[in-house]
Design an enzyme around this catalytic site. Structure first.
Site, PDB file in Angstrom:
ATOM      1  N   ARG A 126      35.523  96.790  40.547  1.00 43.44           N
ATOM      2  CA  ARG A 126      34.148  97.183  40.862  1.00 43.44           C
ATOM      3  C   ARG A 126      34.136  98.625  41.355  1.00 43.44           C
ATOM      4  O   ARG A 126      34.726  98.948  42.400  1.00 43.44           O
ATOM      5  CB  ARG A 126      33.605  96.252  41.940  1.00 43.44           C
ATOM      6  CG  ARG A 126      32.170  96.499  42.266  1.00 43.44           C
ATOM      7  CD  ARG A 126      31.622  95.460  43.221  1.00 43.44           C
ATOM      8  NE  ARG A 126      30.194  95.596  43.306  1.00 43.44           N
ATOM      9  CZ  ARG A 126      29.396  94.769  43.951  1.00 43.44           C
ATOM     10  NH1 ARG A 126      29.886  93.723  44.559  1.00 43.44           N
ATOM     11  NH2 ARG A 126      28.092  94.966  43.982  1.00 43.44           N
ATOM     12  N   ALA A 127      33.438  99.499  40.597  1.00 44.91           N
ATOM     13  CA  ALA A 127      33.551 100.942  40.873  1.00 44.91           C
ATOM     14  C   ALA A 127      32.959 101.313  42.231  1.00 44.91           C
ATOM     15  O   ALA A 127      33.532 102.110  42.973  1.00 44.91           O
ATOM     16  CB  ALA A 127      32.868 101.732  39.762  1.00 44.91           C
ATOM     17  N   HIS A 183      34.961 108.574  36.908  1.00 44.68           N
ATOM     18  CA  HIS A 183      34.071 107.588  37.552  1.00 44.68           C
ATOM     19  C   HIS A 183      34.165 107.685  39.066  1.00 44.68           C
ATOM     20  O   HIS A 183      35.202 107.400  39.647  1.00 44.68           O
ATOM     21  CB  HIS A 183      34.462 106.174  37.100  1.00 44.68           C
ATOM     22  CG  HIS A 183      33.318 105.216  37.127  1.00 44.68           C
ATOM     23  ND1 HIS A 183      32.528 105.032  38.237  1.00 44.68           N
ATOM     24  CD2 HIS A 183      32.829 104.393  36.166  1.00 44.68           C
ATOM     25  CE1 HIS A 183      31.592 104.133  37.942  1.00 44.68           C
ATOM     26  NE2 HIS A 183      31.741 103.739  36.700  1.00 44.68           N
ATOM     27  N   TYR A 191      26.469 108.835  40.546  1.00 44.03           N
ATOM     28  CA  TYR A 191      27.201 108.595  39.288  1.00 44.03           C
ATOM     29  C   TYR A 191      26.842 109.657  38.244  1.00 44.03           C
ATOM     30  O   TYR A 191      27.713 110.262  37.609  1.00 44.03           O
ATOM     31  CB  TYR A 191      26.865 107.214  38.717  1.00 44.03           C
ATOM     32  CG  TYR A 191      27.602 106.040  39.335  1.00 44.03           C
ATOM     33  CD1 TYR A 191      28.137 106.098  40.614  1.00 44.03           C
ATOM     34  CD2 TYR A 191      27.752 104.855  38.614  1.00 44.03           C
ATOM     35  CE1 TYR A 191      28.797 105.004  41.162  1.00 44.03           C
ATOM     36  CE2 TYR A 191      28.417 103.758  39.160  1.00 44.03           C
ATOM     37  CZ  TYR A 191      28.935 103.832  40.427  1.00 44.03           C
ATOM     38  OH  TYR A 191      29.588 102.754  40.962  1.00 44.03           O
ATOM     39  N   HIS A 232      28.073 106.737  31.292  1.00 47.20           N
ATOM     40  CA  HIS A 232      26.612 106.806  31.470  1.00 47.20           C
ATOM     41  C   HIS A 232      26.008 107.824  30.502  1.00 47.20           C
ATOM     42  O   HIS A 232      25.157 108.644  30.883  1.00 47.20           O
ATOM     43  CB  HIS A 232      26.262 107.135  32.925  1.00 47.20           C
ATOM     44  CG  HIS A 232      27.165 106.446  33.916  1.00 47.20           C
ATOM     45  ND1 HIS A 232      28.060 107.113  34.728  1.00 47.20           N
ATOM     46  CD2 HIS A 232      27.353 105.126  34.177  1.00 47.20           C
ATOM     47  CE1 HIS A 232      28.741 106.245  35.461  1.00 47.20           C
ATOM     48  NE2 HIS A 232      28.340 105.022  35.140  1.00 47.20           N
ATOM     49  N   GLU A 275      28.356  98.848  30.818  1.00 47.47           N
ATOM     50  CA  GLU A 275      28.594  98.830  32.263  1.00 47.47           C
ATOM     51  C   GLU A 275      28.018  97.563  32.895  1.00 47.47           C
ATOM     52  O   GLU A 275      27.689  97.533  34.072  1.00 47.47           O
ATOM     53  CB  GLU A 275      28.054 100.077  32.978  1.00 47.47           C
ATOM     54  CG  GLU A 275      28.746 100.336  34.313  1.00 47.47           C
ATOM     55  CD  GLU A 275      28.264 101.569  35.062  1.00 47.47           C
ATOM     56  OE1 GLU A 275      27.129 101.981  34.875  1.00 47.47           O
ATOM     57  OE2 GLU A 275      29.065 102.110  35.837  1.00 47.47           O
ATOM     58  N   ARG A 302      20.018  95.377  36.560  1.00 45.94           N
ATOM     59  CA  ARG A 302      20.271  93.978  36.209  1.00 45.94           C
ATOM     60  C   ARG A 302      19.051  93.249  35.676  1.00 45.94           C
ATOM     61  O   ARG A 302      19.136  92.096  35.282  1.00 45.94           O
ATOM     62  CB  ARG A 302      20.821  93.245  37.432  1.00 45.94           C
ATOM     63  CG  ARG A 302      22.094  93.930  37.941  1.00 45.94           C
ATOM     64  CD  ARG A 302      22.834  93.155  38.987  1.00 45.94           C
ATOM     65  NE  ARG A 302      24.041  93.886  39.386  1.00 45.94           N
ATOM     66  CZ  ARG A 302      25.058  93.351  40.030  1.00 45.94           C
ATOM     67  NH1 ARG A 302      25.041  92.081  40.354  1.00 45.94           N
ATOM     68  NH2 ARG A 302      26.115  94.086  40.333  1.00 45.94           N
TER      69      ARG A 302
HETATM   70 ZN   LIG Z   1      31.030 102.103  35.754  1.00 41.24          ZN
END
Ligand SMILES: [Zn+2]
Length: 338
Positions: free
Chosen positions: A67-68, A174, A190, A220, A281, A287
């Site tokens: 999990r980034a 990342h 990000y 992204h 991603e 979500r």
């Molecule tokens: Zn990511």
């Protein structure tokens, strides 16, 4: 085969957070300790999460990393980061062992603010040679939003790059969480990082002369880069340099984590098809469903399919380019007859 090159284990079982909480509470006395997560918990978290999403969307394989947002390189010192990252990379390995057809590992690196990137080499090597991972996630800002490290083109990063080239693995650029309240993590930090690193490379393209085989993926959709391609291209030409396509784009790829049709349209219009790899991603930053379409925002396959690419181009985006950029993935798939 449809390969999603960008997925994170965002559905960690509760034992992961418990470990991290205890580790942060005792930062003055780091010890590796044990992370209490059972196989059943991992299985449930994946089957009800990323695997269900793969099936619902018709994708086959995800390059899967810790999990980034929780890499949290800024917490504590080097040892805190090392123990934590080793544990989370081991979790990815366990997922891969349980679902070998669906997930292939990509590691996080035990970076820490002010610590030489060379100190991440041992974990990269362990993950690639012992766990069979095919790439790594590299943060240009382990400080978590305060940008204290030199640019990725600085020679202090070179020992890590030498190892990446030796192991023939790419890095996805990342960042992790931001502790700078001026930035939102996935909404600004990000995308800032994606854009910032691209400009670092424009400024100092010598990096790829020094490492012609070094490969970076800017996720992204490349941040703001495709939208502002004219700015970067113009600045670069103003410096009397060759076109960006010649100067940088043999070493850089963008993914397709762009969550609306006009963004994907622009990405494919501006960036050469050979520099694009399918990714979602998921399960990640967005979500929910788009009320205008009724589909999940991060179901990026829908937007790409709507482009009606030729069969050859679709193959590149969904599979072929990933197999080139991640040669160890290609070798793994071939060994399984795929
Ligand atoms: Zn990511």
């Amino acid at each position: 085969m449809i390969i999603d090159i960008h997925g994170h284990y965002t559905t960690y079982p509760p034992g992961v957070e418990a470990y991290r909480g205890a580790q942060i509470a005792q930062m003055s006395a780091p010890s590796k300790g044990k992370m209490n997560v059972t196989d059943d918990e991992i299985r449930a978290s994946i089957e009800g999460g990323q695997l269900a999403a793969q099936r619902a969307r018709g994708t086959d394989l995800t390059l899967f990393s810790p999990r980034a947002s929780w890499m949290g390189h800024h917490f504590g010192g080097e040892l805190i980061s090392r123990y934590w990252i080793e544990h989370t990379n081991d979790l990815i390995y366990r997922v891969e062992q349980m679902f070998p057809d669906n997930f292939v590992g990509v590691c996080a690196l035990p970076q820490s603010p002010g610590v030489s990137p060379a100190n991440s080499i041992a974990e990269l090597e362990r993950c690639v040679t012992q766990l069979g991972f095919v790439g790594c996630n590299l943060s240009p800002d382990p400080s978590g939003g305060y940008w204290q490290e030199p640019p990725l083109t600085d020679k202090s990063w070179y020992p890590l790059y030498e190892k990446m080239v030796e192991l023939d693995v790419p890095a996805m650029v990342h960042v992790s969480a931001t502790c700078n309240p001026a930035f939102h993590q996935t909404g600004s930090h990000y995308l800032n990082a994606d854009t910032t690193v691209f400009m670092q490379l424009v400024q100092t393209p010598q990096l790829f002369k020094d490492f012609p085989k070094l490969r970076f993926i800017i996720p992204h959709g490349g941040g703001a880069v495709p939208y502002h391609w004219g700015r970067y291209r113009g600045m670069n030409l103003d410096m009397g340099r060759p076109e960006l396509t010649e100067l940088l784009m043999h070493n850089i790829w963008f993914d397709t984590c762009v969550y609306h049709q006009p963004g994907i349209d622009l990405l494919f219009k501006v960036i050469d098809i050979d520099n694009l790899m399918f990714a979602t991603e998921m399960i990640g930053a967005v979500r929910g469903k788009d009320p205008n379409t009724g589909f999940l925002f991060d179901d990026t396959k829908r937007y790409i399919d709507a482009l009606n690419l030729s069969e050859a181009d679709a193959y590149k985006v969904y599979e072929g380019t990933a197999r080139k950029v991640f040669p160890r993935l290609d070798a793994r798939l071939k060994s399984r007859g795929k």
